[in-house]
Design a protein around this motif. Structure first.
Motif, mmCIF file in Angstrom:
data_model
loop_
_atom_site.group_PDB
_atom_site.id
_atom_site.type_symbol
_atom_site.label_atom_id
_atom_site.label_comp_id
_atom_site.label_asym_id
_atom_site.label_seq_id
_atom_site.Cartn_x
_atom_site.Cartn_y
_atom_site.Cartn_z
ATOM 1 N N TRP A 1 8.537 -1.040 1.024
ATOM 2 C CA TRP A 1 7.320 -1.584 0.703
ATOM 3 C C TRP A 1 6.508 -1.828 2.080
ATOM 4 N N ASP A 2 5.420 -1.018 2.194
ATOM 5 C CA ASP A 2 4.762 -1.059 3.337
ATOM 6 C C ASP A 2 3.297 -2.002 3.038
ATOM 7 N N ILE A 3 3.028 -2.646 4.077
ATOM 8 C CA ILE A 3 1.719 -3.507 3.950
ATOM 9 C C ILE A 3 0.947 -3.326 4.837
ATOM 10 N N GLU B 1 -6.920 16.970 9.591
ATOM 11 C CA GLU B 1 -6.402 15.827 10.449
ATOM 12 C C GLU B 1 -4.919 15.831 10.617
ATOM 13 N N ASP B 2 -4.099 16.330 9.654
ATOM 14 C CA ASP B 2 -2.791 16.589 9.719
ATOM 15 C C ASP B 2 -2.420 17.475 8.827
ATOM 16 N N ALA B 3 -1.816 18.808 9.467
ATOM 17 C CA ALA B 3 -1.503 19.982 8.678
ATOM 18 C C ALA B 3 -0.177 19.752 7.644
ATOM 19 N N ARG C 1 -8.556 7.225 4.742
ATOM 20 C CA ARG C 1 -8.098 8.091 5.766
ATOM 21 C C ARG C 1 -6.622 8.627 5.036
ATOM 22 N N ARG C 2 -6.374 8.295 4.069
ATOM 23 C CA ARG C 2 -4.825 8.507 3.477
ATOM 24 C C ARG C 2 -4.943 10.000 2.777
ATOM 25 N N ASP C 3 -3.700 10.500 2.741
ATOM 26 C CA ASP C 3 -3.531 12.037 2.381
ATOM 27 C C ASP C 3 -4.030 12.221 0.782
ATOM 28 N N PHE C 4 -3.456 11.518 -0.192
ATOM 29 C CA PHE C 4 -3.683 11.697 -1.359
ATOM 30 C C PHE C 4 -4.013 10.714 -2.088
ATOM 31 N N MET D 1 2.378 20.617 3.423
ATOM 32 C CA MET D 1 3.847 20.667 2.867
ATOM 33 C C MET D 1 4.090 19.348 2.180
ATOM 34 N N ARG D 2 3.391 18.304 2.486
ATOM 35 C CA ARG D 2 3.710 16.863 1.567
ATOM 36 C C ARG D 2 3.137 17.390 0.217
ATOM 37 N N ALA D 3 1.991 17.898 0.086
ATOM 38 C CA ALA D 3 1.433 17.991 -1.306
ATOM 39 C C ALA D 3 2.466 19.187 -2.147
ATOM 40 N N VAL D 4 3.168 19.777 -1.432
ATOM 41 C CA VAL D 4 3.911 20.769 -2.291
ATOM 42 C C VAL D 4 5.305 19.631 -2.580
ATOM 43 N N ARG D 5 5.646 19.174 -1.630
ATOM 44 C CA ARG D 5 6.860 18.057 -1.885
ATOM 45 C C ARG D 5 6.429 17.044 -3.059
ATOM 46 N N PHE D 6 5.564 16.382 -2.989
ATOM 47 C CA PHE D 6 5.318 15.397 -4.006
ATOM 48 C C PHE D 6 4.990 16.069 -5.400
ATOM 49 N N ALA D 7 4.478 17.476 -5.427
ATOM 50 C CA ALA D 7 4.212 18.055 -6.610
ATOM 51 C C ALA D 7 5.879 18.491 -7.020
ATOM 52 N N VAL E 1 0.767 -1.250 0.035
ATOM 53 C CA VAL E 1 0.029 -0.010 0.048
ATOM 54 C C VAL E 1 0.808 1.225 -0.006
ATOM 55 N N GLY E 2 0.295 2.342 -0.508
ATOM 56 C CA GLY E 2 0.757 3.631 -0.462
ATOM 57 C C GLY E 2 1.897 4.046 -1.384
ATOM 58 N N GLY E 3 3.175 4.574 -0.777
ATOM 59 C CA GLY E 3 4.042 5.269 -1.647
ATOM 60 C C GLY E 3 4.567 4.169 -2.758
ATOM 61 N N CYS E 4 4.561 2.726 -2.248
ATOM 62 C CA CYS E 4 5.354 1.781 -3.252
ATOM 63 C C CYS E 4 4.467 1.466 -4.376
ATOM 64 N N VAL E 5 3.076 1.582 -3.979
ATOM 65 C CA VAL E 5 2.342 1.297 -5.337
ATOM 66 C C VAL E 5 2.388 2.615 -6.235
ATOM 67 N N ARG E 6 2.259 3.721 -5.620
ATOM 68 C CA ARG E 6 2.449 4.810 -6.422
ATOM 69 C C ARG E 6 3.607 4.862 -7.281
ATOM 70 N N ASP E 7 4.681 4.523 -6.641
ATOM 71 C CA ASP E 7 6.108 4.704 -7.374
ATOM 72 C C ASP E 7 6.166 3.599 -8.480
HETATM 73 N N1 CTP Z 1 0.376 9.105 5.044
HETATM 74 C C1 CTP Z 1 -0.937 9.870 5.029
HETATM 75 N N2 CTP Z 1 -0.591 11.191 5.859
HETATM 76 C C2 CTP Z 1 0.557 11.541 6.134
HETATM 77 C C3 CTP Z 1 1.653 10.652 5.962
HETATM 78 C C4 CTP Z 1 1.326 9.469 5.495
HETATM 79 O O1 CTP Z 1 -1.854 9.574 4.580
HETATM 80 N N3 CTP Z 1 0.676 12.610 6.709
HETATM 81 C C5 CTP Z 1 0.047 7.605 4.312
HETATM 82 C C6 CTP Z 1 0.200 7.865 2.724
HETATM 83 O O2 CTP Z 1 -0.818 6.787 2.097
HETATM 84 C C7 CTP Z 1 1.447 7.622 2.248
HETATM 85 C C8 CTP Z 1 1.850 6.516 3.671
HETATM 86 O O3 CTP Z 1 1.058 6.704 4.636
HETATM 87 O O4 CTP Z 1 1.678 7.020 1.238
HETATM 88 C C9 CTP Z 1 3.181 6.373 3.917
HETATM 89 O O5 CTP Z 1 4.067 7.573 4.203
HETATM 90 P P1 CTP Z 1 5.192 8.098 3.787
HETATM 91 O O6 CTP Z 1 6.378 6.842 4.201
HETATM 92 O O7 CTP Z 1 5.341 9.208 4.821
HETATM 93 O O8 CTP Z 1 5.255 8.471 2.292
HETATM 94 P P2 CTP Z 1 5.331 7.844 1.113
HETATM 95 O O9 CTP Z 1 3.974 7.854 0.491
HETATM 96 O O10 CTP Z 1 5.801 6.240 1.342
HETATM 97 O O11 CTP Z 1 6.497 8.441 0.284
HETATM 98 P P3 CTP Z 1 8.016 8.665 0.595
HETATM 99 O O12 CTP Z 1 8.449 7.381 0.993
HETATM 100 O O13 CTP Z 1 8.331 8.883 -1.022
HETATM 101 O O14 CTP Z 1 7.976 9.916 1.471
#
Ligand code: CTP
Length: 432
Positions: A48-50, A160-162, A117-120, A166-172, A32-38
């Motif tokens: 690789w998160d599970i 939920e998490d301000a 509940r995940r960010d993006f 900043m993460r939005a800017v960073r991913f962009a 789940v998460g970043g590894c699927v995106r990447d």
């Molecule tokens: N996540 C979230 N809100 C946050 C931090 C993380 O919803 N404030 C969720 C997202 O689904 C994210 C996952 O937790 O994909 C893992 O977070 P993190 O390891 O911080 O980021 P990655 O998406 O894995 O990206 P990277 O490793 O490149 O930072």
């Protein structure tokens, strides 16, 4: 559930084993998460998160080697061979009333609840080798549209998490994406909440943005009102440039500087004050405020202080600069000066600095003497010949070094000793 079965992700053996063992025990489990995106982006994932329906106790029973990384938040690290994987129970986060930590998390048996509940959207996809990609919020669509977009209501996600703003800017910046309109609007509305987030987390996102392929994206953080809260000095330097009717060069300069944290932080902050000394002191305060490590802070501060130091385009000139600046930052100093020259369109100076870089490579490769380490004589040699010990040994070595920097052919022990004795005599300190 919408599934995108066409795409196959080549997941590591260890992760596959974890999924199989959890499934065999009757639990659901996905990567789940970043590894699927990447993987969808063709980038090799860092980790690789599970995510699983099993609760942490059940996860621990199924695997021999585990670490309680964040057991309260449902995370257990499972060690497989030399690799480790974070296995987290499906989770519904409670409110982050302080904008930092969820007040409580509750576990759920429902994957959709966990993804919600995940960010993006690009971070809210999961994958199973038998089921393909589970993509309930059209993360794959946003990847093809190159958009950072919150899952569901962006106001809720950012409340939920301000840090997510900043993460939005960073991913962009990292991915070369745009931020979706409603997501950007919500960040603009909630920007002041970034002040609730810890300095360490903010710094991490700021640095990731700066070392990304598109560091000029820092301007998006300004546009959203984030830098005004976390780095008001940056907004002030922008306003000063506007008042003077000057071009604001830092975004361009950042793009010209190689992607390392020390250098890009120095480029960002080099004109925060009216003089290099004032800017260096501002950078020192800011990096303390952002709880930066001392090594980074000290290097950034030195670079900013030395930014105007003129390096002469000759071997002796470069040796002198290496002696004054220190071999640990001379490469960065050259890059800092080059980024400023390139952004200002000064081609002559850019070429001159390229040539200085070449000369420095030669000086380094040839092991030319630029500091006391390279001197053919040391303090013990002086003491054995009756000079010092005391401050005088240091003084004489420094004088000899300065001579050798001008003329390396003199760097021979007997010759240096002779010179040292003469110097000591003239100082009338021999034998003292
Ligand atoms: N996540 C979230 N809100 C946050 C931090 C993380 O919803 N404030 C969720 C997202 O689904 C994210 C996952 O937790 O994909 C893992 O977070 P993190 O390891 O911080 O980021 P990655 O998406 O894995 O990206 P990277 O490793 O490149 O930072």
């Amino acid at each position: 559930m919408s599934q995108e079965n066409k795409f196959l992700i080549n997941i590591p053996q260890g992760a596959e084993k974890i999924l199989e063992r959890l499934n065999a025990a009757g639990h659901e489990a996905y990567i789940v998460g970043g590894c699927v995106r990447d993987s969808l982006l063709g980038i090799t994932p860092k980790d690789w998160d599970i995510t699983t329906s099993a609760d942490p106790g059940e996860v621990k029973k199924l695997f021999r080697r585990t670490v309680d990384t964040g057991i309260r938040h449902g995370t257990v690290t499972v060690l497989m061979g030399k690799e480790s994987y974070e296995v987290t129970t499906y989770r519904v986060d409670g409110n982050y009333s302080d904008g930092r930590h969820p007040d409580r998390v509750s576990f759920t048996g429902d994957l959709t609840e966990d993804l919600k509940r995940r960010d993006f959207t690009i971070n809210a996809m999961s994958y199973h080798p038998d089921q393909g990609i589970i993509d309930e919020f059209d993360g794959a669509g946003d990847i093809s549209r190159r958009l950072v977009k919150c899952v569901g209501d962006p106001l809720e996600r950012f409340t939920e998490d301000a840090l997510r703003m900043m993460r939005a800017v960073r991913f962009a910046a990292q991915l070369g994406f745009d931020i979706d309109g409603a997501t950007a609007e919500a960040a603009r509305q909630l920007a002041d909440r970034i002040e609730y987030v810890s300095a360490e987390r903010i710094r991490e996102e700021l640095v990731k943005t700066l070392v990304s392929p598109d560091p000029a994206r820092i301007m998006t953080a300004m546009d959203l009102g984030l830098t005004a809260r976390i780095l008001p000095e940056f907004d002030r330097s922008y306003e000063r440039a506007m008042e003077k009717g000057e071009a604001f060069l830092p975004p361009l300069e950042l793009g010209f500087a190689p992607a390392n944290a020390v250098l890009r932080l120095a480029v960002l902050m080099r004109n925060f004050g009216e003089s290099p000394a004032e800017s260096a002191s501002a950078a020192d305060d800011i990096l303390k405020r952002l709880k930066s490590d001392n090594h980074t802070r000290e290097h950034v501060v030195r670079l900013i202080r030395l930014q105007g130091h003129e390096i002469e385009e000759s071997e002796a000139g470069v040796r002198r600069a290496a002696y004054i600046a220190g071999t640990d930052i001379l490469d960065e100093l050259i890059s800092l000066q080059k980024s400023a020259a390139a952004a200002a369109g000064n081609e002559t100076e850019t070429l001159r600095l390229d040539s200085i870089g070449e000369i420095y490579r030669k000086v380094t490769e040839e092991g030319q003497c630029v500091n006391l380490k390279g001197l053919a004589l040391n303090g013990n040699d002086l003491i054995s010949s009756g000079i010092g010990p005391g401050p005088v040994t240091g003084e004489i070595l420094k004088e000899l070094l300065e001579e050798i920097i001008e003329d390396p052919s003199l760097n021979r022990k007997e010759l240096l000793l002779e010179k040292a004795l003469k110097n000591a005599e003239s100082k009338r300190i021999i034998g003292k």
